[in-house]
Design an enzyme around this catalytic site. Sequence first.
Site, PDB file in Angstrom:
ATOM      1  CE1 TYR A 106       3.194   8.188   7.889  1.00  0.00           C
ATOM      2  CE2 TYR A 106       5.180   7.291   6.915  1.00  0.00           C
ATOM      3  CZ  TYR A 106       3.809   7.479   6.894  1.00  0.00           C
ATOM      4  OH  TYR A 106       3.066   6.938   5.859  1.00  0.00           O
ATOM      5  CB  SER A 257      -1.480  -0.883   5.958  1.00  0.00           C
ATOM      6  OG  SER A 257      -1.226   0.361   6.563  1.00  0.00           O
ATOM      7  N   PRO A 258       0.397  -3.322   3.792  1.00  0.00           N
ATOM      8  CG  PRO A 258       2.445  -4.046   2.919  1.00  0.00           C
ATOM      9  CD  PRO A 258       1.786  -2.874   3.588  1.00  0.00           C
ATOM     10  NE  ARG A 261      -3.888   0.653   9.419  1.00  0.00           N
ATOM     11  CZ  ARG A 261      -4.619   0.534   8.313  1.00  0.00           C
ATOM     12  NH1 ARG A 261      -5.103  -0.650   7.958  1.00  0.00           N
ATOM     13  NH2 ARG A 261      -4.856   1.577   7.565  1.00  0.00           N
TER      14      ARG A 261
HETATM   15  N1  LIG Z   1       0.044   6.732   2.579  1.00  0.00           N
HETATM   16  C1  LIG Z   1      -0.531   6.492   3.731  1.00  0.00           C
HETATM   17  O1  LIG Z   1      -1.537   7.107   4.095  1.00  0.00           O
HETATM   18  C2  LIG Z   1       0.037   5.428   4.631  1.00  0.00           C
HETATM   19  C3  LIG Z   1      -0.673   4.979   5.752  1.00  0.00           C
HETATM   20  C4  LIG Z   1      -0.116   3.967   6.545  1.00  0.00           C
HETATM   21  C5  LIG Z   1       1.127   3.440   6.232  1.00  0.00           C
HETATM   22  N2  LIG Z   1       1.816   3.905   5.152  1.00  0.00           N
HETATM   23  C6  LIG Z   1       3.130   3.346   4.787  1.00  0.00           C
HETATM   24  O2  LIG Z   1       3.018   1.924   4.717  1.00  0.00           O
HETATM   25  C7  LIG Z   1       4.029   1.314   5.526  1.00  0.00           C
HETATM   26  C8  LIG Z   1       3.544   0.009   6.114  1.00  0.00           C
HETATM   27  O3  LIG Z   1       2.324   0.204   6.772  1.00  0.00           O
HETATM   28  P1  LIG Z   1       1.949  -0.284   8.239  1.00  0.00           P
HETATM   29  O4  LIG Z   1       3.109  -0.262   9.146  1.00  0.00           O
HETATM   30  O5  LIG Z   1       0.733   0.484   8.579  1.00  0.00           O
HETATM   31  O6  LIG Z   1       1.421  -1.751   8.004  1.00  0.00           O
HETATM   32  P2  LIG Z   1       2.027  -3.184   7.614  1.00  0.00           P
HETATM   33  O7  LIG Z   1       3.302  -3.037   6.919  1.00  0.00           O
HETATM   34  O8  LIG Z   1       0.904  -3.887   6.973  1.00  0.00           O
HETATM   35  O9  LIG Z   1       2.223  -3.857   9.026  1.00  0.00           O
HETATM   36  C9  LIG Z   1       3.231  -3.491   9.905  1.00  0.00           C
HETATM   37  C10 LIG Z   1       3.085  -4.377  11.124  1.00  0.00           C
HETATM   38  O10 LIG Z   1       3.221  -5.734  10.725  1.00  0.00           O
HETATM   39  C11 LIG Z   1       4.169  -6.418  11.515  1.00  0.00           C
HETATM   40  N3  LIG Z   1       4.932  -7.283  10.601  1.00  0.00           N
HETATM   41  C12 LIG Z   1       5.747  -6.928   9.593  1.00  0.00           C
HETATM   42  N4  LIG Z   1       6.258  -8.010   8.982  1.00  0.00           N
HETATM   43  C13 LIG Z   1       5.747  -9.083   9.626  1.00  0.00           C
HETATM   44  C14 LIG Z   1       5.896 -10.478   9.457  1.00  0.00           C
HETATM   45  N5  LIG Z   1       6.677 -10.982   8.494  1.00  0.00           N
HETATM   46  N6  LIG Z   1       5.215 -11.309  10.296  1.00  0.00           N
HETATM   47  C15 LIG Z   1       4.415 -10.812  11.274  1.00  0.00           C
HETATM   48  N7  LIG Z   1       4.237  -9.486  11.481  1.00  0.00           N
HETATM   49  C16 LIG Z   1       4.900  -8.629  10.663  1.00  0.00           C
HETATM   50  C17 LIG Z   1       5.038  -5.339  12.122  1.00  0.00           C
HETATM   51  O11 LIG Z   1       5.420  -5.735  13.421  1.00  0.00           O
HETATM   52  P3  LIG Z   1       6.965  -6.024  13.792  1.00  0.00           P
HETATM   53  O12 LIG Z   1       7.605  -4.701  13.920  1.00  0.00           O
HETATM   54  O13 LIG Z   1       6.847  -6.766  15.059  1.00  0.00           O
HETATM   55  O14 LIG Z   1       7.504  -6.836  12.663  1.00  0.00           O
HETATM   56  C18 LIG Z   1       4.144  -4.105  12.164  1.00  0.00           C
HETATM   57  O15 LIG Z   1       3.513  -3.945  13.396  1.00  0.00           O
HETATM   58  C19 LIG Z   1       4.351   2.370   6.564  1.00  0.00           C
HETATM   59  O16 LIG Z   1       5.628   2.199   7.107  1.00  0.00           O
HETATM   60  C20 LIG Z   1       4.233   3.634   5.779  1.00  0.00           C
HETATM   61  O17 LIG Z   1       5.450   3.891   5.097  1.00  0.00           O
HETATM   62  C21 LIG Z   1       1.276   4.869   4.350  1.00  0.00           C
END
Ligand SMILES: NC(=O)c1ccc[n+]([C@@H]2O[C@H](COP(=O)([O-])OP(=O)(O)OC[C@H]3O[C@@H](n4cnc5c(N)ncnc54)[C@H](OP(=O)(O)O)[C@@H]3O)[C@@H](O)[C@H]2O)c1
Length: 383
Positions: A106, A257-258, A261
């Site tokens: 990252y 990405s629960p 995204r």
């Molecule tokens: N192992 C892997 O290959 C892998 C791949 C991807 C991700 N990850 C991990 O998973 C974590 C989360 O994944 P992610 O960021 O891809 O997806 P996510 O948590 O599903 O979604 C994040 C997005 O959702 C928005 N969000 C969060 N809370 C919200 C809410 N209550 N209401 C409306 N929008 C909301 C955020 O925007 P705002 O900032 O505007 O709130 C952000 O843009 C990452 O930080 C990483 O640690 C791991």
Amino acid sequence: MKNNDDKNGINRRGFIQKAALIGAVAGISSVFNINKAKGFCYKKISTPYKRTLGSGISSMDVSSIGFGCMGLNYHRGPYPDKSFCINLLHLAVDHGYTLFDTAESYGPFTNEELVGEGLSKIHKAGKIAITSKFGHDYDYLTGKPLETQNSRPEHIRYVVENSLKRLKVEYIDLMYQHRLDKNVPIEDVVLTLKELIKEGKIKNYGLCEVNGDTIKRAHKIHPVAAIQSEYHLMYRNVEKDVLPLCEELGIGFVPYSPINRGMLGGMLNEYTNFNNISDNRNILPRFQTESLRKNMKFVEAIIEFGRTRGMTPAQISLAWLLSKKPFVVPIPGTTKPAHMIENINTLNFNLTKNDINELEGILANIPICGERYPLSQQKLVEQ
Ligand SMILES: NC(=O)c1ccc[n+]([C@@H]2O[C@H](COP(=O)([O-])OP(=O)(O)OC[C@H]3O[C@@H](n4cnc5c(N)ncnc54)[C@H](OP(=O)(O)O)[C@@H]3O)[C@@H](O)[C@H]2O)c1
């Protein structure tokens, strides 16, 4: 969004006051919910606040919802400045998050640096767990990503040493292999991780996006603490084999990405502009204009379902995941204090079996448009 504390007049105190107010309001409204259908006010039973990932010598107790740190400065579009992010991380600790997820890739590197700057002291006090990942490869002089995966033993050691320095911690609570390296047998990878556990540099290990066969082979060498793979209402492949296997072997499951995204948070639509430099949704098929437009039907159904329960679509998405298995610990990411609080407040709700059946029944009739990954990234995952 590059926030500047002085420009916006938001110092740490103001930030905490604002967030506390939002938290208080969100807390009150989530403990007492008006059930419009039945017309009475009642107190909901809370989902247990803590969960355990893994079992036996490979177990760790964490908050039932963790904090995904990636989007603080990588892949999720415009991001706040460093001091805002550090305040947000501290506030997340104050609100009960004890699991923080990052990775070498990252940034690369800058996300671990940010997490280290914000959380190393709190980690040293034993209050939180930090998880990170190795496995992608780089030209380490320029930071340029290479197309290949690298899980050779000497490379794993190199990454762990550097992650420890960037995170400014004595050990990493759980180190994941980010993607499988087809040139290195999983047994060799796990033997190296087992040595690092013995040396006290990592406490546990996990794997991302692997199939049941790889999990079984790894688990034979040393118990896996957690599998971290994509899992949410719009992508449920792990339910077939991986989740049942985790249950059988006593392995934790961390859905990444629960909120898909951001899509399941209800704040995106076909007009949302994904920055082509700092936002990888720009190239994901499901987030292209036409797909997004069609996928809004799915999101609107979740908003509607949450409305009568006093829950936001993000909370419905997280509560649905939590209802699946007691060893599931989602790690939503956010740059917003209000979203961070809203997400952890999901733990004040409980979706019943009937709720889950009703939700799944509604969503089963709505097609999902677009693949989760483009071909180049799909090739790197096992399922
Ligand atoms: N192992 C892997 O290959 C892998 C791949 C991807 C991700 N990850 C991990 O998973 C974590 C989360 O994944 P992610 O960021 O891809 O997806 P996510 O948590 O599903 O979604 C994040 C997005 O959702 C928005 N969000 C969060 N809370 C919200 C809410 N209550 N209401 C409306 N929008 C909301 C955020 O925007 P705002 O900032 O505007 O709130 C952000 O843009 C990452 O930080 C990483 O640690 C791991």
